[in-house]
Design a protein around this motif. Structure first.
Motif, mmCIF file in Angstrom:
data_model
loop_
_atom_site.group_PDB
_atom_site.id
_atom_site.type_symbol
_atom_site.label_atom_id
_atom_site.label_comp_id
_atom_site.label_asym_id
_atom_site.label_seq_id
_atom_site.Cartn_x
_atom_site.Cartn_y
_atom_site.Cartn_z
ATOM 1 N N MET A 235 35.708 9.474 75.977
ATOM 2 C CA MET A 235 35.867 10.763 76.640
ATOM 3 C C MET A 235 37.315 11.247 76.652
ATOM 4 N N GLN A 236 38.143 10.698 75.779
ATOM 5 C CA GLN A 236 39.549 11.103 75.693
ATOM 6 C C GLN A 236 39.679 12.250 74.693
ATOM 7 N N ALA A 237 40.310 13.338 75.113
ATOM 8 C CA ALA A 237 40.421 14.537 74.273
ATOM 9 C C ALA A 237 41.773 14.586 73.568
ATOM 10 N N ILE A 238 41.728 14.883 72.275
ATOM 11 C CA ILE A 238 42.961 14.999 71.496
ATOM 12 C C ILE A 238 43.862 16.070 72.091
ATOM 13 N N ALA A 239 43.266 17.181 72.489
ATOM 14 C CA ALA A 239 44.046 18.301 73.021
ATOM 15 C C ALA A 239 44.768 17.939 74.311
ATOM 16 N N GLY A 240 44.293 16.909 74.999
ATOM 17 C CA GLY A 240 44.893 16.551 76.269
ATOM 18 C C GLY A 240 46.003 15.522 76.179
ATOM 19 N N ILE A 241 46.294 15.041 74.975
ATOM 20 C CA ILE A 241 47.337 14.035 74.813
ATOM 21 C C ILE A 241 48.709 14.677 74.993
ATOM 22 N N ALA A 242 49.542 14.044 75.815
ATOM 23 C CA ALA A 242 50.887 14.581 76.070
ATOM 24 C C ALA A 242 51.683 14.665 74.773
ATOM 25 N N LEU A 243 52.607 15.608 74.735
ATOM 26 C CA LEU A 243 53.391 15.859 73.532
ATOM 27 C C LEU A 243 54.091 14.602 73.039
ATOM 28 N N GLU A 244 54.624 13.800 73.970
ATOM 29 C CA GLU A 244 55.352 12.603 73.561
ATOM 30 C C GLU A 244 54.423 11.527 73.002
ATOM 31 N N GLN A 245 53.106 11.659 73.228
ATOM 32 C CA GLN A 245 52.133 10.708 72.698
ATOM 33 C C GLN A 245 51.394 11.265 71.488
ATOM 34 N N LYS A 246 51.846 12.377 71.000
ATOM 35 C CA LYS A 246 51.110 13.063 69.931
ATOM 36 C C LYS A 246 50.772 12.098 68.796
ATOM 37 N N PRO A 247 49.499 11.855 68.552
ATOM 38 C CA PRO A 247 49.117 10.890 67.527
ATOM 39 C C PRO A 247 49.326 11.423 66.114
ATOM 40 N N ALA A 248 49.713 10.529 65.212
ATOM 41 C CA ALA A 248 49.859 10.874 63.795
ATOM 42 C C ALA A 248 48.539 10.653 63.064
ATOM 43 N N ILE A 249 47.843 9.567 63.442
ATOM 44 C CA ILE A 249 46.503 9.276 62.907
ATOM 45 C C ILE A 249 45.603 8.990 64.102
ATOM 46 N N VAL A 250 44.544 9.786 64.264
ATOM 47 C CA VAL A 250 43.605 9.534 65.351
ATOM 48 C C VAL A 250 42.438 8.712 64.806
ATOM 49 N N HIS A 251 42.026 7.742 65.594
ATOM 50 C CA HIS A 251 41.008 6.779 65.160
ATOM 51 C C HIS A 251 39.898 6.741 66.202
ATOM 52 N N PHE A 252 38.707 7.168 65.807
ATOM 53 C CA PHE A 252 37.567 7.230 66.719
ATOM 54 C C PHE A 252 36.850 5.878 66.693
ATOM 55 N N VAL A 253 37.354 4.933 67.491
ATOM 56 C CA VAL A 253 36.950 3.537 67.360
ATOM 57 C C VAL A 253 35.614 3.204 68.023
ATOM 58 N N THR A 254 35.122 4.025 68.926
ATOM 59 C CA THR A 254 33.866 3.705 69.607
ATOM 60 C C THR A 254 32.685 4.322 68.854
#
Length: 329
Positions: A235-254
């Motif tokens: 239930m974690q949203a990409i849009a909600g990630i703080a700027l300093e945590q901005k992911p380079a590669i997102v991995h949908f592990v579940t």
């Protein structure tokens, strides 16, 4: 369909290497996420065109290959398809529910690359690349065989006791979905052979080839910044990630994958911005079906919650009544 190869050589000492090969290992069920992942790689790495892509696969037909290739911008990539007709070598190994047996194919990855290839980047199919990969590609691995990101959930357990690695402990435990590989060191250290040996000894190890690779690479891997393998909770949203945590590669592990029909992932719309530019874009009817199924799933989940609350309330009333009668006596 462009499936010709491009030269993959060794870069002169002190110079940056050309990005690639980039390797995936998927079966036919992953055609949509593969096309979407490739689209995200191509769009964010235009300076490296044509990208050198290798796909180890099982069951992907010629028409599907064509659609995947045509999902990419013109002249952005060269794809080499490497069929692995059977995974008989892994017939005695188990996987977690919902995990394809193609997961074992990455153990054999160097077998599908030229002998002159000294570095490769392996990517799982359930990812999106959101930035240029040059910085990752040019990471100095030192004496390490691979560069990887610790597994958010399994790293601590693997260090502190038996469990994630079939009874063996490792110094640190990585997620094998994104691997920067020194191919020569991999071969010299016999990582493939040692991984298979581990699986022969622990065929039911819970996380399959990932456990085996962790044991084979124990003490021989470099920790990469978590941005290069940002492992999303359901239930974690990409849009909600703080700027300093901005992911380079997102991995949908579940198992909550954003491309599945009716998925409750909060990243469905974000994922669709890439999928919609592939040959596997959802039709209007497909979007409607998915939306209706998603609404039904939410209603079912809400109903289950209401049923649980109602059962709890009834139990509480019975307990209260019983207590009252006992006091009256």
């Amino acid at each position: 369909m462009n499936v010709r190869s491009v030269p993959t050589g060794v870069a002169p000492a002190g110079t940056k290497q050309r990005l690639g090969p980039i390797v995936f290992a998927v079966d036919a069920a992953y055609a949509v996420p593969l096309a979407t992942a490739l689209r995200s790689v191509a769009e964010n790495n235009q300076s490296a065109w044509p990208l050198d892509i290798h796909v180890i696969h099982e069951g992907i037909g010629e028409e599907t290959k064509r659609l995947i290739f045509e999902s990419l911008p013109a002249s952005s990539a060269v794809i080499q398809w490497h069929p692995i007709a059977t995974l008989s070598f892994a017939s005695g190994f188990s996987t977690r529910p919902g995990v394809s047996r193609m997961t074992f194919a990455r153990i054999l990855l160097p077998q599908f690359l030229p002998q002159t290839c000294d570095r490769a980047l392996y990517l799982d199919g359930d990812i999106l690349v959101l930035t240029a990969l040059e910085q990752l590609w040019n990471t100095d691995l030192g004496d390490a065989v691979i560069g990887a990101v610790p597994d958010y959930w399994l790293d601590s357990a693997a260090r502190n006791g038996p469990g994630a690695t079939g009874g063996a402990r490792v110094k640190r435990y990585f997620n094998a979905g994104i691997l920067l590989i020194d191919v020569a060191k991999w071969r010299n250290e016999r990582i493939s052979e040692r991984s298979l040996d581990y699986l022969e000894r622990f065929p039911t190890t819970e996380y399959s080839d990932q456990d085996a690779l962790n044991v084979a690479c124990d003490g021989k891997w470099k920790i990469l910044d978590r941005a290069w393998n940002f492992q999303f909770e359901p239930m974690q949203a990409i849009a909600g990630i703080a700027l300093e945590q901005k992911p380079a590669i997102v991995h949908f592990v579940t198992n909550v994958k954003p491309w599945k029909t009716g998925s409750l992932s909060p990243n469905v719309a974000f994922y669709d911005t890439f999928r919609s530019r592939t040959r596997f874009a959802l039709t209007r009817w497909g979007r409607l079906q998915s939306g209706l199924k998603r609404a039904g799933s939410r209603l079912h989940a809400r109903s289950a919650l209401l049923r649980a609350a109602w059962s709890y309330s009834k139990a509480a009333v019975r307990t209260h009544a019983s207590t009252s009668v006992h006091k009256a006596k």
